[in-house]
Design an enzyme around this catalytic site. Structure first.
Site, short mmCIF file in Angstrom:
data_model
loop_
_atom_site.label_atom_id
_atom_site.label_comp_id
_atom_site.label_asym_id
_atom_site.label_seq_id
_atom_site.Cartn_x
_atom_site.Cartn_y
_atom_site.Cartn_z
CB THR A 96 -0.95 0.11 1.08
OG1 THR A 96 -1.87 -1.10 1.12
CG2 THR A 96 -1.60 1.14 1.15
CG ASN A 141 -0.05 -4.76 7.47
OD1 ASN A 141 0.17 -3.60 7.88
ND2 ASN A 141 -0.42 -4.80 6.12
CB SER A 144 -3.92 -5.40 7.08
OG SER A 144 -4.09 -6.59 6.23
CB SER A 145 -5.37 -3.30 1.99
OG SER A 145 -4.45 -2.39 1.76
N GLY A 368 -2.39 -8.63 0.70
CA GLY A 368 -1.46 -9.74 0.37
C GLY A 368 -1.73 -11.04 0.82
#
Length: 611
Positions: A96, A141, A144-145, A368
């Site tokens: 990102t 993360n 995190s997306s 991811g």
């Protein structure tokens, strides 16, 4: 890395480590950029660097993401062709942030007047806005997306960014109602509670973080490097820049708060049926969503079923048990959040979309690859999309490039590599033998309304259908896929329910009865229209989106960034050798270097070369 004196996985890891420890996080394999997450701010992203990389040849300066971005922009201008950058790597490897640097660079080197400046502002502001509603802290993360996005920046013939379009992929909406211990829900919930002003808090019924069942169950509220309070201001500012009116901004927050309050409604057994435990908990969500409190109660504890009696069809009210009532409450909360997210994406697109396509650069930033202690349907979808991206990379850098030499009649010794097409087929193949997604859809199509036992049926069918596949195994509670990035065991529980992804018509009707126009507009379904054929499932949707994405990417000139995560501690200068080596292996970096070294350093289509 094409210049390394010996090419082995260990030599590649050693080189990455040396550079990393000296704060060089970028290197190349030919045109492919390798980026290692430094877990800290790096000093080389300023105006000086923008100037240095603008218009320079790749070999003039140290490897940098700006060199790749500049190359993309120039290629687009010279060849008049669309470009794209595929950023891949596991969760927490820095995808990102890489995407933001590319957008930032392009915004800085391209000219343009006030209209273009407006488009640039929106492109840059779209990041914090979508992250607030679509990113979360996971074990892997802190930011995190939990969705995928492909952002196309559209340009005028003179190279000014004068439009854009976002396509988003499968938001992990189950996170609103549940998640693994130590994780957070989407940032926006914490931002609202930490950042709202006194008056705002009163009108939205905002109290402390631990008051909300949806937030307190995973026991994690604060994140080291995130300031929810200031991020809230940034989110509100972003909505403003994108052109969302003050009134609509308030409605968005009202729904965010409404979701938190819905989560506090609990049920108890009353003679085999569910009853709302404390009626006063209904008042606030009903008020925030503009719906009648009695209707809310009714729709959470009963459902209309269409029954046929002696040829006549009529609908009957069926009362729900506690488990079903909780499920219904959660379904409503997830739907509200997901629809707000889609509304935000549409608002961004509305603000910058162009009526005609000229040139564009696409930036792919997608969740991811990830492996948790317990992996469910969402991980399955996320990992499938990553598997597809790996497939493009292999197709274009290892397979096509080698085939080209053979076609040109150049003496070539084949370089072996693992082709993961076999794993993609295992998941998405339609026929002989059908893949996991097809089998899942079949089970869902014949599933009982209550859905009991469907997950077990799925496992049974998978065992019969594909147990012999070399990348598949089953275990008592689920199945294991041997992905390109490692083995992941998926827990089958909830697979069918999440794949079906149905929002009951009762809940849609309930939201359509809201006195708030903004909320009614989020539920535009026409419930009287005849339904034909199978309803689309979440699995078939992500499969279609992934394949559309692949064909979009294949129409562009591709550029690649391979992100590597050096450790699991999220700390700078920490280097976990075995983690990095594993990534180097499955990303196929060694094979990539070997093909590059054996081939030609300069390759261009004859036509382009001639021009």
């Amino acid at each position: 890395m094409v210049l390394l004196s010996k090419i082995s996985e260990d030599a590649i890891v050693e080189n990455l480590k040396k550079r990393y420890m000296d704060d060089f996080i970028f290197t190349y394999i030919g045109p492919v950029l390798i980026s290692v997450n430094p877990f800290k701010q790096m000093p080389y992203f300023g105006d000086k660097e923008v100037e240095m990389y603008q218009g320079a040849a790749q070999y003039e300066n140290p490897p940098h993401i700006y060199a790749l971005a500049d190359n993309m922009y120039r290629n687009m201008m010279i060849d008049r062709e669309n470009q794209c950058v595929i950023i891949s790597g596991e969760s927490g490897a820095g995808k990102t942030v890489a995407a933001k640097y590319i957008m930032g660079y392009i915004s800085r080197v391209s000219g343009g007047g006030p209209r273009v400046q407006h488009v640039k502002d929106i492109i840059l502001q779209s990041n914090p806005l979508l992250e607030a509603f679509g990113n979360a802290k996971t074990i892997r993360n802190n930011n995190s997306s939990r969705f995928g996005k492909y952002f196309e920046i559209q340009f005028s013939p003179g190279g000014e960014p004068d439009g854009g379009k976002i396509s988003n992929f499968l938001l992990e909406k189950s996170r609103v109602v549940s998640r693994n211990p130590g994780e957070r829900s989407f940032h926006i919930f914490y931002q609202l509670i930490e950042g709202a002003g006194g008056e705002q808090k009163n009108s939205l019924g905002i109290t402390t973080l631990d008051y909300y069942t949806y937030l307190n169950q995973s026991g994690s509220y604060k994140v080291d490097d995130i300031n929810d309070k200031s991020d809230f201001q940034e989110t509100m500012h972003a909505m403003n820049v994108i052109g969302i009116s003050a009134e609509d901004r308030n409605f968005v927050l009202q729904i965010v708060a409404g979701v938190l309050h819905l989560g506090n409604i609990t049920f108890k057994e009353a003679g085999n049926y569910a009853a709302v435990e404390t009626e006063e908990f209904l008042a606030f969500p009903a008020f925030l969503l503009g719906i009648d409190q009695k209707r809310l109660k009714e729709k959470l504890t009963s459902r209309k079923m269409d029954g046929k009696w002696g040829g006549k069809s009529e609908s009957i009210d069926v009362t729900l048990n506690v488990e079903q009532a909780c499920f219904t409450r959660d379904a409503l909360s997830k739907a509200l959040h997901a629809r707000i997210f889609d509304y935000l994406v549409e608002s961004i697109n509305r603000a910058i979309v162009k009526d005609h396509e000229e040139l564009n650069i696409g930036v792919l930033d997608i969740y991811g690859f990830e492996i948790f202690q317990k992996n469910g349907f969402e991980q399955f979808c996320i990992n499938f999309v990553n598997e597809k991206l790996q497939q493009i990379f292999i197709e274009l850098t290892l397979k096509a490039e080698q085939e080209e030499y053979v076609q040109e009649g150049i003496k070539w010794t084949t370089i072996e590599y693992f082709n993961n097409k076999i794993v993609c087929d295992l998941i998405e193949s339609k026929v002989n033998p059908p893949g996991i997604m097809s089998i899942l859809d079949d089970v869902c199509a014949t599933m009982h309304a209550k859905g009991e036992g469907a997950d077990q049926t799925l496992l049974q069918k998978l065992r019969v259908g594909i147990n012999t596949h070399e990348h598949f195994n089953s275990w008592n509670q689920g199945f294991i896929i041997h992905h390109y990035a490692g083995k992941v065991s998926y827990d089958a529980e909830g697979f069918c329910e999440r794949n079906r992804d149905v929002l009951f018509t009762d809940l849609i009707e309930l939201m359509q009865s809201s006195e708030i126009g903004f909320i009614r507009a989020l539920f535009p379904e026409n419930l009287n229209a005849e339904k034909k054929g199978r309803p689309t499932t979440a699995g078939s949707k992500i499969k279609r989106q992934a394949n559309d994405l692949v064909s979009t990417l294949m129409k562009c000139t591709p550029h690649y960034i391979r992100c590597i995560k050096p450790n699991e501690t999220k700390k700078p200068k920490d280097w976990e050798e075995s983690r990095v080596k594993h990534q180097v292996e499955y990303l196929g970096l060694k094979e990539n270097i070997r093909v590059r070294r054996a081939g030609y350093a300069y390759r261009r289509f004859f036509r382009k070369f001639l021009n």
